[in-house]
Design an enzyme around this catalytic site. Structure first.
Site, PDB file in Angstrom:
ATOM      1  N   LYS A  20       0.845  -1.198   0.000  1.00 61.80           N
ATOM      2  CA  LYS A  20       0.000   0.000   0.000  1.00 61.80           C
ATOM      3  C   LYS A  20       0.885   1.255   0.000  1.00 61.80           C
ATOM      4  O   LYS A  20       2.100   1.171   0.200  1.00 61.80           O
ATOM      5  CB  LYS A  20      -0.925  -0.052   1.222  1.00 61.80           C
ATOM      6  CG  LYS A  20      -1.832  -1.303   1.266  1.00 61.80           C
ATOM      7  CD  LYS A  20      -2.805  -1.183   2.428  1.00 61.80           C
ATOM      8  CE  LYS A  20      -3.264  -2.531   2.935  1.00 61.80           C
ATOM      9  NZ  LYS A  20      -4.205  -2.398   4.075  1.00 61.80           N
ATOM     10  N   TYR A  60     -11.934  -3.067  -2.345  1.00 61.14           N
ATOM     11  CA  TYR A  60     -12.371  -3.312  -0.965  1.00 61.14           C
ATOM     12  C   TYR A  60     -13.898  -3.450  -0.843  1.00 61.14           C
ATOM     13  O   TYR A  60     -14.444  -3.206   0.240  1.00 61.14           O
ATOM     14  CB  TYR A  60     -11.873  -2.184  -0.057  1.00 61.14           C
ATOM     15  CG  TYR A  60     -10.422  -2.343   0.383  1.00 61.14           C
ATOM     16  CD1 TYR A  60      -9.970  -3.522   0.986  1.00 61.14           C
ATOM     17  CD2 TYR A  60      -9.498  -1.321   0.226  1.00 61.14           C
ATOM     18  CE1 TYR A  60      -8.656  -3.679   1.405  1.00 61.14           C
ATOM     19  CE2 TYR A  60      -8.170  -1.467   0.658  1.00 61.14           C
ATOM     20  CZ  TYR A  60      -7.765  -2.648   1.241  1.00 61.14           C
ATOM     21  OH  TYR A  60      -6.469  -2.793   1.670  1.00 61.14           O
ATOM     22  N   PHE A  68     -14.723   2.383   8.506  1.00 57.98           N
ATOM     23  CA  PHE A  68     -13.439   2.878   7.998  1.00 57.98           C
ATOM     24  C   PHE A  68     -13.315   2.777   6.480  1.00 57.98           C
ATOM     25  O   PHE A  68     -12.278   3.124   5.914  1.00 57.98           O
ATOM     26  CB  PHE A  68     -12.282   2.126   8.676  1.00 57.98           C
ATOM     27  CG  PHE A  68     -12.354   0.629   8.534  1.00 57.98           C
ATOM     28  CD1 PHE A  68     -11.905  -0.012   7.381  1.00 57.98           C
ATOM     29  CD2 PHE A  68     -12.883  -0.157   9.550  1.00 57.98           C
ATOM     30  CE1 PHE A  68     -11.960  -1.389   7.241  1.00 57.98           C
ATOM     31  CE2 PHE A  68     -12.963  -1.543   9.420  1.00 57.98           C
ATOM     32  CZ  PHE A  68     -12.497  -2.160   8.263  1.00 57.98           C
ATOM     33  N   ARG A  96      -0.667 -15.019   3.664  1.00 58.65           N
ATOM     34  CA  ARG A  96      -1.314 -14.333   4.798  1.00 58.65           C
ATOM     35  C   ARG A  96      -0.489 -14.522   6.090  1.00 58.65           C
ATOM     36  O   ARG A  96      -0.443 -13.641   6.931  1.00 58.65           O
ATOM     37  CB  ARG A  96      -2.737 -14.881   5.006  1.00 58.65           C
ATOM     38  CG  ARG A  96      -3.692 -14.613   3.861  1.00 58.65           C
ATOM     39  CD  ARG A  96      -4.268 -13.224   3.882  1.00 58.65           C
ATOM     40  NE  ARG A  96      -5.073 -12.969   5.070  1.00 58.65           N
ATOM     41  CZ  ARG A  96      -5.820 -11.875   5.234  1.00 58.65           C
ATOM     42  NH1 ARG A  96      -5.867 -10.940   4.288  1.00 58.65           N
ATOM     43  NH2 ARG A  96      -6.519 -11.697   6.324  1.00 58.65           N
ATOM     44  N   ASN A 123      -1.039  -0.504   7.743  1.00 62.69           N
ATOM     45  CA  ASN A 123      -0.438  -1.838   7.915  1.00 62.69           C
ATOM     46  C   ASN A 123       0.281  -2.336   6.658  1.00 62.69           C
ATOM     47  O   ASN A 123       0.553  -3.513   6.523  1.00 62.69           O
ATOM     48  CB  ASN A 123      -1.477  -2.837   8.442  1.00 62.69           C
ATOM     49  CG  ASN A 123      -2.624  -3.064   7.485  1.00 62.69           C
ATOM     50  OD1 ASN A 123      -2.621  -2.532   6.364  1.00 62.69           O
ATOM     51  ND2 ASN A 123      -3.599  -3.851   7.892  1.00 62.69           N
ATOM     52  N   HIS A 126      -1.370  -5.651   1.535  1.00 65.85           N
ATOM     53  CA  HIS A 126      -2.616  -6.392   1.339  1.00 65.85           C
ATOM     54  C   HIS A 126      -2.287  -7.776   0.796  1.00 65.85           C
ATOM     55  O   HIS A 126      -1.386  -7.921  -0.028  1.00 65.85           O
ATOM     56  CB  HIS A 126      -3.511  -5.668   0.323  1.00 65.85           C
ATOM     57  CG  HIS A 126      -4.656  -6.517  -0.135  1.00 65.85           C
ATOM     58  ND1 HIS A 126      -5.830  -6.603   0.590  1.00 65.85           N
ATOM     59  CD2 HIS A 126      -4.782  -7.364  -1.192  1.00 65.85           C
ATOM     60  CE1 HIS A 126      -6.638  -7.472  -0.024  1.00 65.85           C
ATOM     61  NE2 HIS A 126      -6.027  -7.932  -1.107  1.00 65.85           N
ATOM     62  N   GLU A 137      -9.249 -10.619  -7.284  1.00 64.73           N
ATOM     63  CA  GLU A 137      -8.311  -9.489  -7.148  1.00 64.73           C
ATOM     64  C   GLU A 137      -7.262  -9.498  -8.257  1.00 64.73           C
ATOM     65  O   GLU A 137      -6.908  -8.444  -8.797  1.00 64.73           O
ATOM     66  CB  GLU A 137      -7.673  -9.512  -5.759  1.00 64.73           C
ATOM     67  CG  GLU A 137      -8.691  -9.164  -4.672  1.00 64.73           C
ATOM     68  CD  GLU A 137      -8.214  -9.374  -3.244  1.00 64.73           C
ATOM     69  OE1 GLU A 137      -9.004  -9.091  -2.320  1.00 64.73           O
ATOM     70  OE2 GLU A 137      -7.062  -9.822  -3.030  1.00 64.73           O
TER      71      GLU A 137
HETATM   72  P1  IDP Z   1      -6.650  -7.650   5.865  1.00 64.39           P
HETATM   73  O1  IDP Z   1      -5.948  -6.537   5.116  1.00 64.39           O
HETATM   74  O2  IDP Z   1      -5.790  -8.246   6.922  1.00 64.39           O
HETATM   75  O3  IDP Z   1      -7.247  -8.677   4.929  1.00 64.39           O
HETATM   76  P2  IDP Z   1      -9.368  -6.639   6.217  1.00 64.39           P
HETATM   77  O4  IDP Z   1     -10.262  -6.965   7.358  1.00 64.39           O
HETATM   78  O5  IDP Z   1      -9.682  -7.214   4.875  1.00 64.39           O
HETATM   79  O6  IDP Z   1      -7.866  -6.987   6.669  1.00 64.39           O
HETATM   80  O7  IDP Z   1      -9.330  -5.057   6.110  1.00 64.39           O
HETATM   81  C1  IDP Z   1      -8.742  -4.419   4.998  1.00 64.39           C
HETATM   82  C2  IDP Z   1      -7.928  -3.256   5.473  1.00 64.39           C
HETATM   83  O8  IDP Z   1      -8.765  -2.318   6.105  1.00 64.39           O
HETATM   84  C3  IDP Z   1      -6.874  -3.589   6.525  1.00 64.39           C
HETATM   85  O9  IDP Z   1      -5.667  -4.102   5.991  1.00 64.39           O
HETATM   86  C4  IDP Z   1      -6.662  -2.259   7.177  1.00 64.39           C
HETATM   87  O10 IDP Z   1      -5.804  -1.425   6.402  1.00 64.39           O
HETATM   88  C5  IDP Z   1      -8.060  -1.657   7.145  1.00 64.39           C
HETATM   89  N1  IDP Z   1      -8.767  -1.879   8.400  1.00 64.39           N
HETATM   90  C6  IDP Z   1      -9.259  -3.041   8.877  1.00 64.39           C
HETATM   91  N2  IDP Z   1      -9.825  -2.877  10.071  1.00 64.39           N
HETATM   92  C7  IDP Z   1      -9.686  -1.567  10.361  1.00 64.39           C
HETATM   93  C8  IDP Z   1     -10.062  -0.771  11.493  1.00 64.39           C
HETATM   94  O11 IDP Z   1     -10.647  -1.251  12.467  1.00 64.39           O
HETATM   95  N3  IDP Z   1      -9.732   0.551  11.415  1.00 64.39           N
HETATM   96  C9  IDP Z   1      -9.091   1.111  10.374  1.00 64.39           C
HETATM   97  N4  IDP Z   1      -8.705   0.387   9.298  1.00 64.39           N
HETATM   98  C10 IDP Z   1      -8.996  -0.920   9.298  1.00 64.39           C
HETATM   99 MG    MG Z   2      -8.813  -8.516   3.558  1.00 61.29          MG
END
Ligand code: IDP
Ligand code: MG
Length: 162
Positions: A20, A60, A68, A96, A123, A126, A137
């Site tokens: 990202k 997404y 969010f 993962r 974070n 992805h 994707e």
């Molecule tokens: P993942 O990236 O580990 O698959 P997902 O639940 O698919 O996690 O969420 C996608 C992205 O959304 C996350 O990588 C993160 O950047 C963001 N995200 C997820 N949960 C939160 C939250 O509680 N607050 C803010 N951003 C979040």
């Molecule tokens: Mg995800």
């Protein structure tokens, strides 16, 4: 031998991995590529692109009800994303594991997010979460002709199959 080759071919998977904008800006591209490459997975597609907000929303779409969602899509479209497809046995699930938990505070040390990120909103990476999302994707981010099929020199050593 033929059976081994067939079993190996049947296990081959592809997954979509993207660094990202925060990971790109922090200079973590080579570090992240190294972790997948050194594991023994094979890089079959790359591109660097600034996605539009509409494109981010498509990527997404599963999260559109989450509070969010809008901020997340703004962020993904705020700068360059380094998009990749990696191939290998079990690469979807193990990718993962290499990435770690969504919240870097809960990611184990040794994982990408555990070692290189601190908060969930930044974070850095992805990864597809299953075979169906991987297929969708890859199809969203890449044209079929952008995926390169080749046998890497390392494969027979990684898998023990000729
Ligand atoms: P993942 O990236 O580990 O698959 P997902 O639940 O698919 O996690 O969420 C996608 C992205 O959304 C996350 O990588 C993160 O950047 C963001 N995200 C997820 N949960 C939160 C939250 O509680 N607050 C803010 N951003 C979040
Ligand atoms: Mg995800």
């Amino acid at each position: 031998m033929l059976q081994e080759q067939e079993a190996h071919a049947a296990e081959m998977e592809r997954t979509f991995i993207a660094i990202k904008p925060d990971g790109v800006q922090r200079g973590l591209i080579s570090e992240i590529i190294s972790r997948f490459e050194q594991k023994g997975f094979k890089l079959v597609a790359i591109k660097i692109v600034v996605p539009s907000k509409d494109f981010a929303k498509k990527h997404y779409h599963d999260l559109k009800e989450r509070p969010f969602f809008n901020g997340l899509c703004d962020f993904l479209s705020s700068g360059p994303v380094f998009a990749m497809v990696w191939e290998g046995e079990g690469v979807i699930k193990y990718g993962r594991k290499l990435i770690g938990a969504t919240d870097p505070q809960k990611s184990e040390p040794g994982t990408i997010r555990g070692d290189l990120a601190v908060v969930v909103g930044r974070n850095i990476i992805h990864g597809s979460d299953g075979p169906e999302t991987a297929k969708d994707e890859i199809g969203l981010w890449f044209k079929p002709e952008e995926l390169v099929s080749y046998t890497s020199n390392a494969e027979k050593w990684v898998y023990g199959v000729n």
